[in-house]
Design an enzyme around this catalytic site. Structure first.
Site, PDB file in Angstrom:
ATOM      1  N   TRP A 102       0.810  -1.221   0.000  1.00 23.30           N
ATOM      2  CA  TRP A 102       0.000   0.000   0.000  1.00 23.30           C
ATOM      3  C   TRP A 102       0.839   1.264   0.000  1.00 23.30           C
ATOM      4  O   TRP A 102       0.554   2.214  -0.728  1.00 23.30           O
ATOM      5  CB  TRP A 102      -0.994  -0.010   1.163  1.00 23.30           C
ATOM      6  N   ASP A 178      -1.392   6.329   6.497  1.00 18.89           N
ATOM      7  CA  ASP A 178      -2.485   5.502   5.995  1.00 18.89           C
ATOM      8  C   ASP A 178      -2.776   4.471   7.077  1.00 18.89           C
ATOM      9  O   ASP A 178      -1.970   3.578   7.327  1.00 18.89           O
ATOM     10  CB  ASP A 178      -2.057   4.825   4.680  1.00 18.89           C
ATOM     11  N   LYS A 202     -12.283  -1.850   6.501  1.00 14.19           N
ATOM     12  CA  LYS A 202     -11.573  -2.798   7.345  1.00 14.19           C
ATOM     13  C   LYS A 202     -12.072  -2.718   8.785  1.00 14.19           C
ATOM     14  O   LYS A 202     -12.588  -3.677   9.315  1.00 14.19           O
ATOM     15  CB  LYS A 202     -10.062  -2.550   7.306  1.00 14.19           C
TER      16      LYS A 202
HETATM   17  C1  PLP Z   1      -7.515  -1.413   1.712  1.00 17.10           C
HETATM   18  C2  PLP Z   1      -6.421  -0.440   1.828  1.00 17.10           C
HETATM   19  C3  PLP Z   1      -6.314   0.658   0.955  1.00 17.10           C
HETATM   20  C4  PLP Z   1      -7.242   0.878  -0.209  1.00 17.10           C
HETATM   21  O1  PLP Z   1      -8.530   1.158   0.183  1.00 17.10           O
HETATM   22  P1  PLP Z   1      -9.648   1.445  -0.929  1.00 17.10           P
HETATM   23  O2  PLP Z   1     -10.823   1.798  -0.087  1.00 17.10           O
HETATM   24  O3  PLP Z   1      -9.833   0.182  -1.714  1.00 17.10           O
HETATM   25  O4  PLP Z   1      -9.186   2.562  -1.759  1.00 17.10           O
HETATM   26  C5  PLP Z   1      -5.286   1.543   1.152  1.00 17.10           C
HETATM   27  N1  PLP Z   1      -4.391   1.380   2.147  1.00 17.10           N
HETATM   28  C6  PLP Z   1      -4.469   0.337   2.999  1.00 17.10           C
HETATM   29  C7  PLP Z   1      -3.465   0.207   4.091  1.00 17.10           C
HETATM   30  C8  PLP Z   1      -5.481  -0.612   2.855  1.00 17.10           C
HETATM   31  O5  PLP Z   1      -5.559  -1.641   3.708  1.00 17.10           O
END
Ligand code: PLP
Length: 371
Positions: A102, A178, A202
């Site tokens: 990511w 993030d 998540k």
């Molecule tokens: C799932 C995830 C993303 C992407 O999320 P989207 O909602 O699909 O854009 C980005 N960063 C991390 C750490 C993730 O787990």
């Protein structure tokens, strides 16, 4: 444990608390005795605004978000933030740490804005060469002198690498994290960050929604190329309603925040999360069939990738057999990410302790049949 709720280890969209889904179900046709559902009313109505404000307040309470931070409920998932961040904040140089799938994507997206001439994107360090199993020491990072911001991913959902301590940059560069797959899993000190963002699917709610927590002094720096809808200042001024927000996702996230408060808040949920992770890692470490190669200091408490006999080939017979039998036992979505292969168990807040206990029991039984 609810009989008809199947243990679900999906990495995302992930399982939601049963109590939250039940409440949403109860309220679906006749929300607040109005004979309509919450998704069928105007986002400008006082009834909806009360829902939106309560959700924000509960998130502020849970995370102890200081008053000089805005909380935004936006769309486009975490991925759109990979673009929004440079478009809003890049002026000179931005620093990126690469610790897995990511953060690597975020870095690559930011590089597009370097090409557009917005500024320079500097990679401070990458752990690609060790297969993203550890994080290099901060003393080796190639940090810029006066970066606009430093970006990293606090929990790499694919590689199962979590950075528990906020990097101590020893300057006042705004830190952007993030936290899509670790937000609300344990307490953090929000004041150490310039901005935190997290896709909802998540640990928060339905997919599509992204929550941005941003310090006020970082508003109003957007490039002229930044689409209006992506401007943090515009969204902050409009209370995240520059256009129609994802009203139902926002409402459902609010139910999850209220549920988390009922569970005793972040310290209580963190205790449970660490217990679940320990159960799984102990099972893996005490076995000769399973392995996890992440540096113990960085093992994620949310996403646990593991391999069978170091066999990373997803199509291998033993992997297939493991998945087939797990499925038969009602243990869902343990297949690893296609980048890594093997298995992955995601054990977010809403994954019940009993589910993890059932999983480790299954893993031990499966190993015995292979002895
Ligand atoms: C799932 C995830 C993303 C992407 O999320 P989207 O909602 O699909 O854009 C980005 N960063 C991390 C750490 C993730 O787990």
């Amino acid at each position: 444990m609810n009989d008809y709720r199947t243990p679900n280890f999906s990495a995302g969209p992930a399982t939601l608390p049963t109590a939250v889904l039940q409440k949403a179900q109860q309220e679906m046709l006749n929300w607040q005795n109005k004979g309509v559902s919450v998704m069928e009313i105007s986002h400008r109505s006082s009834d909806y605004i009360a829902v939106a404000e309560q959700a924000e307040q509960d998130l502020r309470d849970l995370m102890e978000i200081p008053d000089n931070y805005k909380v935004l409920f936006l769309q486009g998932g975490a991925t759109l933030q990979f673009s929004a961040i440079p478009l809003n904040l890049l002026q000179g140089t931005a620093d990126y740490l690469d610790t897995g799938a990511w953060s690597s994507k975020a870095f690559k997206e930011a590089q597009r804005y370097e090409k557009l001439g917005l500024g320079k994107i500097n990679l401070v360090s990458s752990s690609e060469n060790n297969g993203y199993t550890s994080v290099s020491d901060i003393s080796t990072w190639n940090l810029s002198e006066n970066a606009d911001y430093f970006h990293y991913c606090a929990n790499e959902t694919v590689h199962g690498v979590q950075i528990f301590d906020v990097p101590n940059l020893e300057n006042d560069t705004p830190i952007i994290a993030d936290m899509s797959s670790c937000i609300l899993s344990q307490k953090i000190d929000v004041s150490k960050f310039g901005m935190i963002y997290a896709g909802a699917q998540k640990n928060i709610g339905p997919a599509g929604l992204v929550i941005v927590i941003i310090r006020e002094d970082l508003l109003g720096k957007a490039s002229e190329w930044c689409p209006n809808l992506l401007k943090y200042q515009t969204q902050a001024q409009a209370n995240s309603m520059s256009n129609t927000p994802a009203t139902y996702s926002w409402y459902l996230s609010g139910l999850v925040f209220a549920w988390l408060k009922e569970q005793g808040g972040l310290d209580a949920i963190a205790k449970q999360n660490h217990y679940k992770a320990k159960l799984l890692y102990n099972t893996i470490d005490n076995s000769s069939l399973y392995s996890n190669c992440v540096d113990a200091r960085y093992r994620s408490i949310m996403n646990v990738p593991f391999f069978l006999n170091n066999d990373k080939d997803l199509s291998s017979a033993v992997n297939q057999e493991f998945l087939r039998q797990a499925d038969k036992e009602g243990l869902l979505f343990l297949k690893g990410h296609r980048m890594l292969g093997g298995m992955r168990a995601s054990i977010y807040n809403a994954v019940e302790v009993e589910w993890v206990e059932k999983l480790v029991e299954f893993m031990q039984d499966f190993e015995k049949t292979k002895a």
